[in-house]
Design a protein around this motif. Structure first.
Motif, PDB file in Angstrom:
ATOM      1  N   ALA A  48      -4.938   6.854   1.245  1.00 37.72           N
ATOM      2  CA  ALA A  48      -3.860   6.242   0.459  1.00 37.72           C
ATOM      3  C   ALA A  48      -3.924   4.741   0.670  1.00 37.72           C
ATOM      4  O   ALA A  48      -4.058   4.272   1.802  1.00 37.72           O
ATOM      5  N   LEU A  49      -3.816   3.987  -0.415  1.00 36.29           N
ATOM      6  CA  LEU A  49      -3.849   2.526  -0.364  1.00 36.29           C
ATOM      7  C   LEU A  49      -2.517   1.978  -0.854  1.00 36.29           C
ATOM      8  O   LEU A  49      -2.130   2.203  -1.999  1.00 36.29           O
ATOM      9  N   LEU A  50      -1.814   1.273   0.032  1.00 36.43           N
ATOM     10  CA  LEU A  50      -0.549   0.636  -0.312  1.00 36.43           C
ATOM     11  C   LEU A  50      -0.752  -0.872  -0.343  1.00 36.43           C
ATOM     12  O   LEU A  50      -1.267  -1.454   0.612  1.00 36.43           O
ATOM     13  N   VAL A  51      -0.343  -1.483  -1.439  1.00 34.77           N
ATOM     14  CA  VAL A  51      -0.587  -2.904  -1.656  1.00 34.77           C
ATOM     15  C   VAL A  51       0.721  -3.619  -1.929  1.00 34.77           C
ATOM     16  O   VAL A  51       1.589  -3.121  -2.657  1.00 34.77           O
ATOM     17  N   ARG A  52       0.862  -4.783  -1.329  1.00 34.21           N
ATOM     18  CA  ARG A  52       2.011  -5.642  -1.594  1.00 34.21           C
ATOM     19  C   ARG A  52       1.494  -6.938  -2.204  1.00 34.21           C
ATOM     20  O   ARG A  52       0.783  -7.703  -1.553  1.00 34.21           O
ATOM     21  N   LYS A  53       1.818  -7.160  -3.444  1.00 31.30           N
ATOM     22  CA  LYS A  53       1.408  -8.392  -4.113  1.00 31.30           C
ATOM     23  C   LYS A  53       2.471  -9.456  -3.869  1.00 31.30           C
ATOM     24  O   LYS A  53       3.591  -9.343  -4.351  1.00 31.30           O
ATOM     25  N   ILE A  54       2.096 -10.460  -3.120  1.00 33.76           N
ATOM     26  CA  ILE A  54       3.060 -11.518  -2.799  1.00 33.76           C
ATOM     27  C   ILE A  54       2.546 -12.862  -3.286  1.00 33.76           C
ATOM     28  O   ILE A  54       2.756 -13.898  -2.666  1.00 33.76           O
ATOM     29  N   THR A  55       1.857 -12.832  -4.427  1.00 35.59           N
ATOM     30  CA  THR A  55       1.360 -14.078  -5.002  1.00 35.59           C
ATOM     31  C   THR A  55       2.469 -14.884  -5.663  1.00 35.59           C
ATOM     32  O   THR A  55       2.358 -16.084  -5.837  1.00 35.59           O
ATOM     33  N   ASN A  56       3.558 -14.213  -6.033  1.00 39.98           N
ATOM     34  CA  ASN A  56       4.691 -14.920  -6.634  1.00 39.98           C
ATOM     35  C   ASN A  56       5.943 -14.575  -5.856  1.00 39.98           C
ATOM     36  O   ASN A  56       6.774 -13.794  -6.288  1.00 39.98           O
ATOM     37  N   THR A  57       6.063 -15.132  -4.691  1.00 38.71           N
ATOM     38  CA  THR A  57       7.163 -14.773  -3.798  1.00 38.71           C
ATOM     39  C   THR A  57       8.493 -15.338  -4.255  1.00 38.71           C
ATOM     40  O   THR A  57       9.533 -14.920  -3.763  1.00 38.71           O
ATOM     41  N   SER A  58       8.509 -16.267  -5.174  1.00 40.38           N
ATOM     42  CA  SER A  58       9.771 -16.841  -5.617  1.00 40.38           C
ATOM     43  C   SER A  58      10.636 -15.814  -6.322  1.00 40.38           C
ATOM     44  O   SER A  58      11.850 -15.966  -6.395  1.00 40.38           O
ATOM     45  N   LYS A  59       9.985 -14.728  -6.833  1.00 41.75           N
ATOM     46  CA  LYS A  59      10.753 -13.724  -7.550  1.00 41.75           C
ATOM     47  C   LYS A  59      11.178 -12.574  -6.651  1.00 41.75           C
ATOM     48  O   LYS A  59      12.287 -12.073  -6.780  1.00 41.75           O
TER      49      LYS A  59
ATOM     50  N   ALA B  14       3.460 -10.084   7.186  1.00 40.54           N
ATOM     51  CA  ALA B  14       2.487 -10.767   6.326  1.00 40.54           C
ATOM     52  C   ALA B  14       1.440  -9.829   5.743  1.00 40.54           C
ATOM     53  O   ALA B  14       0.522 -10.273   5.062  1.00 40.54           O
ATOM     54  N   VAL B  15       1.579  -8.519   6.003  1.00 41.85           N
ATOM     55  CA  VAL B  15       0.568  -7.559   5.556  1.00 41.85           C
ATOM     56  C   VAL B  15       0.628  -7.364   4.045  1.00 41.85           C
ATOM     57  O   VAL B  15       1.700  -7.179   3.472  1.00 41.85           O
ATOM     58  N   GLU B  16      -0.554  -7.389   3.432  1.00 39.56           N
ATOM     59  CA  GLU B  16      -0.671  -7.201   1.997  1.00 39.56           C
ATOM     60  C   GLU B  16      -1.293  -5.858   1.628  1.00 39.56           C
ATOM     61  O   GLU B  16      -1.042  -5.347   0.530  1.00 39.56           O
ATOM     62  N   ARG B  17      -2.124  -5.306   2.523  1.00 38.41           N
ATOM     63  CA  ARG B  17      -2.824  -4.055   2.219  1.00 38.41           C
ATOM     64  C   ARG B  17      -2.773  -3.134   3.432  1.00 38.41           C
ATOM     65  O   ARG B  17      -3.052  -3.553   4.565  1.00 38.41           O
ATOM     66  N   VAL B  18      -2.412  -1.885   3.189  1.00 37.08           N
ATOM     67  CA  VAL B  18      -2.406  -0.855   4.235  1.00 37.08           C
ATOM     68  C   VAL B  18      -3.151   0.359   3.705  1.00 37.08           C
ATOM     69  O   VAL B  18      -2.845   0.865   2.618  1.00 37.08           O
ATOM     70  N   VAL B  19      -4.150   0.812   4.453  1.00 39.69           N
ATOM     71  CA  VAL B  19      -4.834   2.067   4.130  1.00 39.69           C
ATOM     72  C   VAL B  19      -4.422   3.103   5.160  1.00 39.69           C
ATOM     73  O   VAL B  19      -4.497   2.863   6.369  1.00 39.69           O
ATOM     74  N   TYR B  20      -3.956   4.249   4.663  1.00 41.13           N
ATOM     75  CA  TYR B  20      -3.629   5.393   5.515  1.00 41.13           C
ATOM     76  C   TYR B  20      -4.655   6.477   5.214  1.00 41.13           C
ATOM     77  O   TYR B  20      -4.833   6.862   4.057  1.00 41.13           O
ATOM     78  N   SER B  21      -5.352   6.947   6.245  1.00 37.52           N
ATOM     79  CA  SER B  21      -6.386   7.962   6.021  1.00 37.52           C
ATOM     80  C   SER B  21      -6.334   9.027   7.104  1.00 37.52           C
ATOM     81  O   SER B  21      -5.917   8.780   8.242  1.00 37.52           O
ATOM     82  N   THR B  22      -6.752  10.233   6.732  1.00 38.56           N
ATOM     83  CA  THR B  22      -6.901  11.328   7.694  1.00 38.56           C
ATOM     84  C   THR B  22      -8.159  12.111   7.339  1.00 38.56           C
ATOM     85  O   THR B  22      -8.664  12.024   6.214  1.00 38.56           O
ATOM     86  N   CYS B  23      -8.650  12.889   8.300  1.00 42.40           N
ATOM     87  CA  CYS B  23      -9.726  13.839   8.006  1.00 42.40           C
ATOM     88  C   CYS B  23      -9.132  15.243   8.010  1.00 42.40           C
ATOM     89  O   CYS B  23      -9.631  16.150   8.651  1.00 42.40           O
TER      90      CYS B  23
END
Length: 500
Positions: free
Chosen positions: A439-450, A369-378
């Motif tokens: 890094a920001l990874l986004v999954r847009k699942i507002t229209n899951t029918s497609k 169900a994840v929509e947003r993942v941020v991956y970060s390092t120093c």
């Protein structure tokens, strides 16, 4: 009677002086032991190449009482440690009893040779003070062997210039609003709002706020700009369920909770037992009530477990080389830095870190169900940053994720090593005084029918990409996902189109 009265007056006159001496000895005694405890954690972490925390964060934890004195003593002992070890080796005065307390011995020897503290209290102090002449003779021999005349000349050969940067503080909106924080801080300092992170304030360099009431009560957190950008890039909404995969010491965790206005739930995952304690302290100080600590290995969390079926965002800030914040963390004081390992991390260690980081990012993307993942390092190393992101992009695309641009107005972007790297964010250790990567990874699942469908099995649900559903046979990276899809014997696995 007269004689007795005069004696009493004489004693009363001396008493304050004695009291001051006793208090000074007592304060120095406890400061050395607090410094020795911190030094032990620092040196053990440096030896394993897996630090529990930076020198500053360890010293300024709630458990340390005399923070200023302890910080100065730890830093100065580390600064002179290469000399202290040589002196003790040449002097040959330590038996097995004292070798077991080597960190305390280092601190006391620093005080004897270079400090000005009172040393009449404590068995270890008395033991070493009786051998002061031997220690000073060994020091003289060491200076002569290194062909320098003073300790300052010898230390200068190992010194790294200090990094001067503004003092950033993040206002903890769970306890205080930004305007109130500015009004309070303006009583003593010049304060301005940061131009990028809404709840971040900028103060002049060199200001010590560790004893400031707003820091002590958790109304503001001393947190760098780049570090504060991570949770802001994730952009969690009130009411969401968010997972912080590698949570301790917890500054980013409580920032997430504040951005969510204390609503919803933050799952703070941390494997290391000692770091869990620090995480608990940070959460308690912040006043956040919507954080649940998971003392667990993030890689072993089952992403299809119902417990995580509502997780909509994941913050992944995994273990890294720390190369971007070495000067801020005072890593130049550590023995490994002096040996030439910390500044240019060896290839084998970087490869191991990158392998772990890649696995962790792949795992973060697998939560249904994840929509947003941020991956970060120093880190400033490409192998920990762009290379990790590039390696997971095919899998990310199969899950429906794509790279988005955090803070579009920020000029420094990712290294141009693959198409789309301009979406990545970097801060520069020279220009920005810290080297971070986001890094920001986004999954847009507002229209899951497609593009997406939801599976349902025995009352458990999840989201799956139709691209994955169509794959036969499943690639190795996806087979684990399908093996984890919950199926009971005799149960029917069904898929249906739906909006989420």
């Amino acid at each position: 009677m007269v004689s007795h009265k005069n004696t009493s007056n004489s004693g009363a006159a001396v008493k304050p002086e004695n009291r001051r001496r006793i208090n000074a000895e007592r304060s120095a005694y406890f400061a050395r032991r607090e410094a020795a405890k911190v030094l032990r954690v620092v040196l053990q972490g440096d030896g394993r190449r897996r630090a529990v925390g930076s020198i500053k964060s360890l010293v300024y934890s709630p458990s340390v009482k005399n923070k200023k004195g302890t910080f100065a003593l730890v830093c100065q002992t580390l600064k002179h440690l290469f000399i202290i070890k040589e002196v003790l080796k040449a002097a040959s005065i330590l038996n097995s009893k004292w070798k077991k307390q080597e960190e305390l011995i280092y601190v006391i020897v620093y005080d004897i040779l270079f400090g000005q503290a009172v040393l009449s209290t404590g068995d270890a102090e008395k033991f070493l003070w009786r051998r002061k002449d031997v220690l000073q003779s060994a020091l003289g021999f060491h200076l002569k062997r290194r062909q320098v005349k003073t300790v300052q000349e010898l230390v200068a050969l190992h010194e790294t210039p200090d990094v001067s940067k503004p003092r950033y503080v993040r206002v903890n909106s769970l306890k205080l609003d930004v305007e109130s924080a500015i009004l309070e801080l303006k009583k003593q300092y010049r304060v301005q709002k940061d131009d990028l992170v809404p709840d971040l304030l900028v103060l002049p360099p060199g200001i010590d706020l560790h004893d400031h009431p707003l820091v002590v009560n958790g109304s503001i957190f001393m947190q760098g700009k780049a570090s504060s950008m991570v949770a802001a890039a994730l952009g969690p909404k009130p009411g969401w369920e968010v997972l912080d995969a590698c949570s301790a010491p917890g500054n980013k965790t409580v920032h997430v909770a504040a951005l969510m206005k204390g609503e919803g739930k933050v799952l703070a995952c941390e494997l290391n037992k000692e770091r869990v304690k620090r995480l608990e302290d940070t959460i308690r100080l912040s006043g956040a009530t919507n954080i649940e600590i998971l003392h667990a290995d993030f890689l072993k969390l089952n992403s299809n477990d119902p417990s995580y079926s509502k997780v909509r965002a994941i913050l992944l800030d995994p273990s890294c080389s720390g190369s971007g914040t070495a000067s801020v963390r005072l890593d130049h004081l550590l023995p490994s830095y002096a040996a030439g390992h910390t500044n240019d991390a060896d290839e084998e260690r970087l490869n191991k870190l990158a392998a772990f980081q890649r696995k962790a990012l792949e795992h973060a993307l697998s939560f249904p169900a994840v929509e947003r993942v941020v991956y970060s390092t120093c880190s400033v190393h490409q192998i920990e940053n762009e290379d990790v992101v590039k390696s997971v992009l095919p899998l990310a695309a199969s899950y429906g994720f794509h790279l988005e641009t955090p803070f579009p107005q920020w000029q420094r972007r990712g290294l141009p090593v693959f198409e789309g790297s301009e979406n990545l964010l970097r801060t520069d250790p020279v220009e920005d005084k810290e080297g971070f990567f986001i890094a920001l990874l986004v999954r847009k699942i507002t229209n899951t029918s497609k593009a997406f469908t939801r599976y349902k099995c025995s009352g458990r649900e999840g989201v799956v990409s139709k691209k994955q559903l169509a794959l036969r046979p499943f690639p190795a990276k996806l087979s684990k996902f399908w093996l984890n899809v919950p199926r009971n014997r005799g149960s029917k696995l069904s898929f249906k189109k739906s909006k989420i």
